[in-house]
Design a protein around this motif. Structure first.
Motif, PDB file in Angstrom:
ATOM      1  N   ARG A 333      22.902  21.943  26.587  1.00 14.58           N
ATOM      2  CA  ARG A 333      22.074  20.863  26.043  1.00 14.58           C
ATOM      3  C   ARG A 333      21.881  19.740  27.054  1.00 14.58           C
ATOM      4  O   ARG A 333      20.785  19.179  27.190  1.00 14.58           O
ATOM      5  N   GLY A 334      22.942  19.399  27.786  1.00  9.51           N
ATOM      6  CA  GLY A 334      22.838  18.323  28.766  1.00  9.51           C
ATOM      7  C   GLY A 334      21.900  18.666  29.903  1.00  9.51           C
ATOM      8  O   GLY A 334      21.050  17.851  30.295  1.00  9.51           O
ATOM      9  N   LEU A 451      24.690   8.717  30.420  1.00 15.41           N
ATOM     10  CA  LEU A 451      24.940   8.733  28.978  1.00 15.41           C
ATOM     11  C   LEU A 451      24.694  10.106  28.364  1.00 15.41           C
ATOM     12  O   LEU A 451      25.239  10.415  27.305  1.00 15.41           O
ATOM     13  N   ILE A 452      23.886  10.932  29.029  1.00 17.31           N
ATOM     14  CA  ILE A 452      23.562  12.255  28.473  1.00 17.31           C
ATOM     15  C   ILE A 452      24.812  13.109  28.310  1.00 17.31           C
ATOM     16  O   ILE A 452      25.119  13.564  27.195  1.00 17.31           O
ATOM     17  N   LEU A 456      26.960  13.867  24.590  1.00 17.37           N
ATOM     18  CA  LEU A 456      27.120  15.260  24.164  1.00 17.37           C
ATOM     19  C   LEU A 456      28.596  15.650  24.080  1.00 17.37           C
ATOM     20  O   LEU A 456      28.998  16.390  23.178  1.00 17.37           O
ATOM     21  N   LEU A 457      29.400  15.152  25.002  1.00 18.52           N
ATOM     22  CA  LEU A 457      30.831  15.440  24.960  1.00 18.52           C
ATOM     23  C   LEU A 457      31.499  14.729  23.789  1.00 18.52           C
ATOM     24  O   LEU A 457      32.436  15.269  23.179  1.00 18.52           O
ATOM     25  N   LEU A 458      31.041  13.531  23.467  1.00 19.97           N
ATOM     26  CA  LEU A 458      31.545  12.838  22.273  1.00 19.97           C
ATOM     27  C   LEU A 458      31.252  13.649  21.017  1.00 19.97           C
ATOM     28  O   LEU A 458      32.112  13.835  20.145  1.00 19.97           O
ATOM     29  N   PHE A 459      30.036  14.143  20.928  1.00 20.89           N
ATOM     30  CA  PHE A 459      29.650  14.937  19.765  1.00 20.89           C
ATOM     31  C   PHE A 459      30.467  16.221  19.688  1.00 20.89           C
ATOM     32  O   PHE A 459      30.854  16.664  18.601  1.00 20.89           O
ATOM     33  N   ALA A 460      30.740  16.826  20.838  1.00 21.10           N
ATOM     34  CA  ALA A 460      31.526  18.061  20.851  1.00 21.10           C
ATOM     35  C   ALA A 460      32.938  17.804  20.346  1.00 21.10           C
ATOM     36  O   ALA A 460      33.478  18.580  19.543  1.00 21.10           O
ATOM     37  N   ILE A 533      36.561  12.334  27.084  1.00 24.39           N
ATOM     38  CA  ILE A 533      35.498  12.002  26.138  1.00 24.39           C
ATOM     39  C   ILE A 533      35.611  12.866  24.880  1.00 24.39           C
ATOM     40  O   ILE A 533      35.376  12.395  23.770  1.00 24.39           O
ATOM     41  N   GLY A 534      35.989  14.147  25.046  1.00 32.94           N
ATOM     42  CA  GLY A 534      36.188  15.000  23.879  1.00 32.94           C
ATOM     43  C   GLY A 534      37.296  14.495  22.988  1.00 32.94           C
ATOM     44  O   GLY A 534      37.190  14.534  21.753  1.00 32.94           O
TER      45      GLY A 534
END
Length: 549
Positions: A333-334, A451-452, A456-460, A533-534
């Protein structure tokens, strides 16, 4: 309307029986949950092996019960069969020796190779000029000019060589297998001459890698037409079988790939010999073919389960499958998001930059030919730049090194710290480069682009926590998968050109050019970033309100 209890006749508009009060309304289906048979043998939270009779993991206490919606009609549950029936099996490499597996994998692997050849044949001409220009500028002449010089000097007709970069080279390029060129000339006609030239080129158009990827993805779908079983054993044996057969075909093809021109003439004591050859690494053909064949045929098999999801199915097939899915999905996605943004920006800005002659100072072979086709340039270069920039977004600087004619210089650029110079690369020599970044606000945009991957890593991490898989081990697997794909992208997009010419009585002349992001540094930094971040994302799941019902 008759009562189903006593048989009494009642008016059609009645809700209850006039004799015994039984409800006469039509039965309605309601949703309930019911425990169903559990088909997994690994805990989805910690990955520990479990038994079929276990309801809770003995390692971490996580529930192993599985519930599915069922319809209740007239008091009787109607169990809806799951759309996907998956099961864990202990994988054995001995299954690859099965004639049945080889037979089933042979046709999909062969079909994938043929489809890949077709895609390469359609597109290889677009980069032919690029390699021709590299050869000409690095070795100071082209093969055609060399043949013409020989013809004029000897008064003999010499057939000129063909194109240095051909269709077979395009096939190797799409599998990230790089060529090595060697040229030799020796002559005693009039006076003795001898030269030797070598050229190693590492440059891959990222879009070309899509040819084997798409072909093998289709091969995975085709494979499951004859082998519909959904299990880790079936998928791994099939994908590894396809990978082995595909790499074998690619290795054989590499033996006949490349450019070769050999000329030798002996007349009345005069001797002239000229050779130009291309070679490819057999190890690279075997390894790259196997990895690409296995990974992307497996993704095709996963997609064919319901033609909606791909790696999401790994949650039910492998231990830590959810972590593997999130790592691959975050990377994909990134990179896709950054590529789309870059192509749009380039397409809108390209004509403006060309009118201001921004590219005049960039001495890259073949660039002028690409600039003539705005749409093609925006797509090719947009994706190519995205592959480099995505590596840089993980705190890894881009390094440009040039070593030619005894002088060397290096420039490195980090999104956070800016430029650093060394050797003959002085600040005043690079003023155009800094101007290019400043006038277009690219420096600011690159910082915002960081930020991309972060989002995405936060969401994961948040998703792993919501599915009760955010253990330290799962986060490590998630980070490892993400960093492996990010580092592989950094290695694929690296540009390295090294040439040498040894002319008798003049000595050696060497040329070295590289534009790279360190693969090792990208791997380490992306792993740490993904883990940190995860973990933050998994912690956020505890702070945010739970909206799931």
């Amino acid at each position: 309307m008759y009562c189903k209890t006593c048989g009494e006749s009642n008016p059609d508009w009645s809700n209850y029986c006039s004799h015994d009060g039984t409800s006469l309304s039509k039965p309605q289906s309601v949703q309930q949950f019911q425990a169903v048979r559990r088909d997994i043998t690994f805990c989805p939270h910690c990955g520990a092996e479990t038994k079929e009779v276990d309801n809770y993991c003995i390692g971490c206490g996580h529930t192993l019960l599985k519930f599915e919606k069922v319809k209740v009609k007239e008091g009787k549950p109607v169990i809806q069969p799951p759309s996907i029936s998956t099961r864990f099996e202990s994988f054995s490499f001995s299954s690859l020796l099965s004639k049945n597996i080889v037979k089933k994998a042979l046709i999909p692997a062969s079909a994938a190779f043929l489809l890949m050849l077709l895609l390469n044949y359609i597109s290889y001409a677009s980069i032919n000029n690029f390699y021709e220009e590299i050869f000409k500028e690095s070795l100071m002449d082209s093969t055609l000019s060399l043949a013409e010089d020989f013809s004029e000097g000897t008064d003999m007709e010499i057939n000129p060589p063909g194109s240095l970069f051909g269709f077979t080279d395009s096939v190797m390029l799409s599998h990230i297998i790089m060529p090595s060129y060697e040229a030799q000339m020796e002559s005693n006609y009039i006076y003795h001459e001898k030269f030797t030239g070598e050229l190693d080129v590492h440059f891959t158009y990222i879009l070309f890698i899509l040819f084997p990827i798409l072909s093998l993805f289709v091969a995975g779908i085709v494979y499951r037409k004859t082998n519909p079983v959904i299990s880790n054993q079936s998928f791994l044996s099939g994908s590894i079988g396809i990978g082995l057969i595909y790499s074998l075909i690619l290795t054989v093809f590499s033996l006949f790939s490349g450019f070769s021109y050999n000329f030798q003439l002996t007349d009345e004591g005069a001797h002239i010999k000229f050779d130009v050859d291309t070679s490819y690494s057999l190890f690279a053909a075997i390894f790259n073919g196997f990895v690409i064949g296995t990974v992307f045929s497996l993704l095709g098999m996963l997609f064919s389960i319901n033609f909606r999801q791909i790696t999401k199915h790994l949650e039910n097939l492998f231990p830590y499958g959810g972590a593997i899915h999130q790592g691959f999905a975050s990377f994909t996605r990134g990179f896709l998001a950054l590529s789309v943004i870059m192509v749009i920006i380039l397409a809108s800005k390209l004509n403006e930059w060309k009118s201001k002659l921004i590219f005049e100072w960039i001495d890259v072979p073949g660039l002028s030919q690409l600039l003539e086709k705005t749409t093609v340039f925006a797509t090719y270069i947009g994706v190519q730049l995205s592959s480099i920039l995505y590596s840089m977004l993980h705190f890894s600087p881009l390094s440009l090194k040039v070593d030619a004619e005894g002088e060397s210089g290096a420039i490195s650029y980090s999104i956070l710290s800016g430029f650093h110079y060394s050797g003959s690369a002085l600040h005043e020599d690079m003023s155009d480069l800094e101007y290019f970044l400043s006038f277009s606000n690219l420096d600011l945009y690159l910082k915002l682009a960081m930020l991309i991957p972060v989002l995405l890593l936060l969401f994961a991490g948040y998703s792993l926590a919501k599915s009760n898989q955010a253990s330290f081990q799962s986060l490590a697997v998630f980070s490892l998968v993400y960093s492996l794909f990010t580092a592989a992208l950094a290695a694929a997009c690296a540009i390295h050109i090294e040439g040498m010419m040894d002319i008798m009585d003049e000595g050696k002349t060497a040329f070295n050019f590289s534009l790279t992001v360190s693969t090792i540094r990208v791997f380490i930094s992306s792993f740490l970033l993904a883990y940190v971040i995860g973990f933050i994302g998994s912690y956020l799941s505890k702070l945010l309100p739970n909206t799931s019902k």
